[in-house]
Design a protein around this motif. Structure first.
Motif, PDB file in Angstrom:
ATOM      1  N   GLU A   1      50.731  36.947 -86.871  1.00 53.15           N
ATOM      2  CA  GLU A   1      50.867  35.873 -87.643  1.00 53.15           C
ATOM      3  C   GLU A   1      49.923  35.357 -88.478  1.00 53.15           C
ATOM      4  OE1 GLU A   1      51.412  31.214 -85.717  1.00 53.15           O
ATOM      5  OE2 GLU A   1      50.846  32.946 -84.598  1.00 53.15           O
TER       6      GLU A   1
ATOM      7  N   THR B   1      41.513  33.872 -84.468  1.00 53.79           N
ATOM      8  CA  THR B   1      42.502  34.922 -84.937  1.00 53.79           C
ATOM      9  C   THR B   1      42.691  35.286 -86.455  1.00 53.79           C
ATOM     10  OG1 THR B   1      44.369  33.401 -84.969  1.00 53.79           O
ATOM     11  CG2 THR B   1      44.224  34.713 -82.865  1.00 53.79           C
TER      12      THR B   1
ATOM     13  N   THR C   1      41.557  38.545 -88.211  1.00 51.12           N
ATOM     14  CA  THR C   1      42.461  39.119 -88.925  1.00 51.12           C
ATOM     15  C   THR C   1      42.152  39.656 -90.520  1.00 51.12           C
ATOM     16  OG1 THR C   1      44.320  38.245 -87.668  1.00 51.12           O
ATOM     17  CG2 THR C   1      44.935  39.160 -89.893  1.00 51.12           C
TER      18      THR C   1
ATOM     19  N   GLY D   1      49.520  39.865 -81.276  1.00 52.43           N
ATOM     20  CA  GLY D   1      50.364  38.796 -81.925  1.00 52.43           C
ATOM     21  C   GLY D   1      49.756  37.844 -82.690  1.00 52.43           C
ATOM     22  N   GLY D   2      48.503  37.673 -82.524  1.00 54.34           N
ATOM     23  CA  GLY D   2      47.611  36.537 -83.632  1.00 54.34           C
ATOM     24  C   GLY D   2      47.391  37.208 -84.709  1.00 54.34           C
TER      25      GLY D   2
ATOM     26  N   ASN E   1      57.379  36.246 -86.829  1.00 52.18           N
ATOM     27  CA  ASN E   1      56.109  36.589 -87.484  1.00 52.18           C
ATOM     28  C   ASN E   1      56.130  37.992 -88.398  1.00 52.18           C
ATOM     29  OD1 ASN E   1      54.580  34.135 -87.242  1.00 52.18           O
ATOM     30  ND2 ASN E   1      54.109  34.943 -84.902  1.00 52.18           N
TER      31      ASN E   1
ATOM     32  N   ARG F   1      50.228  37.247 -96.341  1.00 52.31           N
ATOM     33  CA  ARG F   1      51.548  37.767 -96.816  1.00 52.31           C
ATOM     34  C   ARG F   1      51.186  37.899 -98.448  1.00 52.31           C
ATOM     35  NH1 ARG F   1      54.754  38.307 -92.262  1.00 52.31           N
ATOM     36  NH2 ARG F   1      53.211  38.198 -90.737  1.00 52.31           N
TER      37      ARG F   1
ATOM     38  N   LYS G   1      58.285  34.821 -80.826  1.00 50.72           N
ATOM     39  CA  LYS G   1      57.438  34.854 -81.701  1.00 50.72           C
ATOM     40  C   LYS G   1      57.124  35.808 -82.642  1.00 50.72           C
ATOM     41  CE  LYS G   1      52.937  32.348 -82.047  1.00 50.72           C
ATOM     42  NZ  LYS G   1      51.679  31.683 -81.328  1.00 50.72           N
ATOM     43  N   PHE G   2      57.088  36.958 -81.923  1.00 55.03           N
ATOM     44  CA  PHE G   2      56.824  38.118 -82.759  1.00 55.03           C
ATOM     45  C   PHE G   2      58.070  38.334 -83.766  1.00 55.03           C
ATOM     46  CE2 PHE G   2      59.001  42.339 -82.461  1.00 55.03           C
ATOM     47  CZ  PHE G   2      58.140  42.952 -83.447  1.00 55.03           C
TER      48      PHE G   2
END
Length: 616
Positions: free
Chosen positions: A281, A599, A603, A277-278, A312, A285, A308-309
């Motif tokens: 998010e 996160t 990422t 999930g992190g 994002n 982008r 939340k998913f």
């Protein structure tokens, strides 16, 4: 009508099948419910090897015949199965079941078809009936596998025990009983079955008869070569052949965003979302266009993590109604540059989609802590602790090692502190609270024995475990008593939501790990909650995860060399309150500095790998 039937029989006996069929067609047009006409028509088609037509007429005879319902139903089903029409075979047998609900053979056959199709929920009532009315090895094993596959271990256990006792060395019976006993923490039986499996695999080498899912192997074996063999066999048994790679793959142009697709059934309130999930998010982008290909069951499509998913994800694509071929075509139509598998061989996986190569680059991350061989996956995201150089020969995938840490933990509860009274959770107000909120199958007999050694040496301490089935809790209490520990010193915590679990977890003093399958989410939850976790060095991906997490939070000294060292470390730490307090404060500070809790940084490290393999 009798004259037409007699004429057809005479024609059949002479071998004039074509003429006999014409006569029977006339008869059925005039008398549709003539069972003998349907059965003779089926018999002639059977003689001519027209199996599907034979099956159709046998099936149509089931409600018509008075005395042959079972026989013609089974003949229809066998022909349908021979031509790949399992749904028709199933519907025929269900019709027969309506007349013979207690028949062992009927229940067994229905159970088998549904089990092989992975439709365990539908198979459950037939498995329950089969367990009560069936005799013999095949019936017991079939019923036990279905019930065990549904997590109904208490119901499955008698049937699986019976099947293994009837054929003590039959591999599937041994491995299924082993898995069920492991989930029930029946250590004597689990240890005996494990010894059988290990001896057989050692004797057979590369030709080992490994009839267990690859994910199960990770929970009891730390042998990476064995894990690789089970992965290959699982893929060979359950997955279609892998489509060939394209002769060449064009790099993604620098002026276009890279299209990443994530595929999972765990886009919901699930431990996996505390990690992936992190990442979803934090993706950049400007450089990446993110798609989620979701096959989450409808019953789980709610809750805060799910919401939340959805917030994002740029592109949500529901593939649950589609089969693997249709899903692959849909993914291919989106021109995905890189497709990420988030489940591997875990329950609910659709890794068969990757066999069809819907994307030119395919990656596995997080789901299976090991190689996902035989599924057409090109890369695996890892780190240098969980997959050192010695692991590479056991991976089909190229390893994309992250520089700081494999995991990327995002707490569903925000920052938590110790609040309230221990008594609110059934814990003593004084004494050391050891905790291990791992699933039952991770609790191996040698690990539990080590935990009991620790309790015996630390007066007033308790072991805080996750609530389990009554049979599991009773077994663990019995094993504690056998080890000289008062069973009352094992406290079981009720199952609650993840957001409610973390605040109570902060009441623990020391986390105790499992092996050869460590706590993964369990370890990260504890560290985030300020609870130091003790582990020891492992020999496989699944058994090195806690070490990776502890190094990430700056506590490599909590990794013992072996299980004996683990016991010594736990006893020493339990007797050093000042050190425990320092460790808790260290972990609270690590929430702002440790790579596992960063996160964005994790990422970016993942994205760097994705940029390299997509742009090159």
């Amino acid at each position: 009508m009798a004259s037409l039937l007699d004429k057809a029989k005479q024609q059949y006996n002479r071998g004039d099948y074509k003429i006999a069929l014409a006569t029977l067609r006339r008869l059925i047009q005039q008398e549709r419910r003539n069972a003998d006409a349907h059965i003779l028509t089926a018999t002639i088609h059977e003689q001519q090897d027209n199996r599907e037509l034979a099956a159709d007429f046998y099936a149509s005879a089931v409600p018509l015949t008075a005395n042959l319902k079972r026989e013609v139903g089974f003949r229809a089903a066998s022909h349908y199965l021979a031509v790949g029409r399992s749904e028709k075979a199933l519907s025929t047998l269900l019709a027969v079941h309506g007349f013979f609900p207690d028949d062992p053979g009927v229940n067994h056959s229905i159970c088998s078809i549904l089990r092989e199709a992975g439709r365990y929920d539908e198979a459950a009532p037939f498995a329950v009936k089969l367990a009560s009315v069936g005799n013999g090895f095949e019936n017991a094993l079939n019923a036990g596998i279905v019930l065990s596959g549904l997590g109904r271990y208490e119901d499955a256990y008698p049937a699986l025990l019976k099947s293994q006792q009837e054929r003590p060395d039959e591999r599937l019976a041994v491995s299924e009983l082993f898995w069920c006993a492991s989930n029930l923490c029946d250590f004597p039986v689990a240890d005996a079955m494990q010894a059988k499996l290990e001896a057989a695999y050692a004797a057979e080498g590369d030709n080992a008869d490994i009839r267990e899912n690859a994910f199960r192997a990770l929970t009891w074996s730390g042998d990476e070569a064995y894990h690789a063999r089970t992965a290959r066999l699982t893929a060979k048994t359950l997955l279609p052949p892998v489509a060939p790679k394209a002769a060449s793959v064009e790099p993604v142009p620098g002026n276009r965003r890279i299209r990443i697709g994530y595929l999972s059934s765990d886009f919901r309130d699930h431990p996996a979302m505390t990690f992936i999930g992190g990442v979803l998010e934090a993706h950049d982008r400007d450089a990446f266009e993110v798609f989620a290909f979701c096959h989450t069951p409808e019953s789980h499509r709610q809750g805060p993590m799910r919401e939340k998913f959805l917030a994002n994800i740029e592109h949500f694509v529901d593939i649950r109604p589609l089969d693997d071929n249709q899903s692959a075509e849909l993914i291919r139509s989106k021109n995905i540059d890189l497709l990420v598998d988030l489940q591997g061989f875990t329950s609910g996986s659709r890794v068969g989609i990757f066999c069809r190569r819907p994307a030119p680059r395919q990656v596995t991350y997080f789901g299976t802590p090991g190689s996902v061989q035989g599924a057409g996956i090109d890369y695996a995201i890892t780190d240098e602790i969980i997959t050192p150089d010695s692991s590479q020969p056991h991976y089909e995938e190229s390893l994309l090692r992250l520089p700081r840490n494999y995991f990327c933990y995002a707490s569903p509860s925000g920052r938590v502190e110790r609040e309230g009274e221990r008594g609110d959770h059934g814990l003593p107000e004084t004494g050391v609270v050891f905790s291990s909120f791992n699933q039952a199958q991770k609790i191996r007999s040698n690990v539990f024995a080590a935990w009991m050694q620790i309790l015996r040496q630390v007066d007033g301490s308790v072991l805080w475990l996750l609530e389990q089935l009554p049979a599991i809790q009773n077994n663990l209490r019995k094993h504690a008593a056998d080890a000289g520990v008062d069973p009352a010193r094992i406290v079981f915590a009720p199952r609650v939501s993840m957001s409610a679990h973390l605040p109570r977890l902060a009441q623990a003093d020391i986390g105790l790990d499992t092996a050869p399958y460590n706590g993964h989410t369990t370890t990260a939850d504890a560290l985030w909650s300020g609870v130091p976790v003790l582990t020891w060095k492992g020999t496989s991906f699944a058994s090195r995860v806690s070490e990776s997490l502890l190094r990430s939070v700056g506590l490599p000294e909590l990794v013992a060399e072996d299980l004996n060292g683990f016991v010594r470390l736990a006893v020493e730490l339990a007797q050093d309150g000042a050190r425990l307090s320092r460790l808790r404060q260290h972990l609270f500070a690590a929430r702002d500095t440790a790579p596992v809790f960063d996160t964005v940084g994790t990422t970016r490290a993942i994205e760097a790998h994705f940029e390299r393999i997509c742009r090159a």
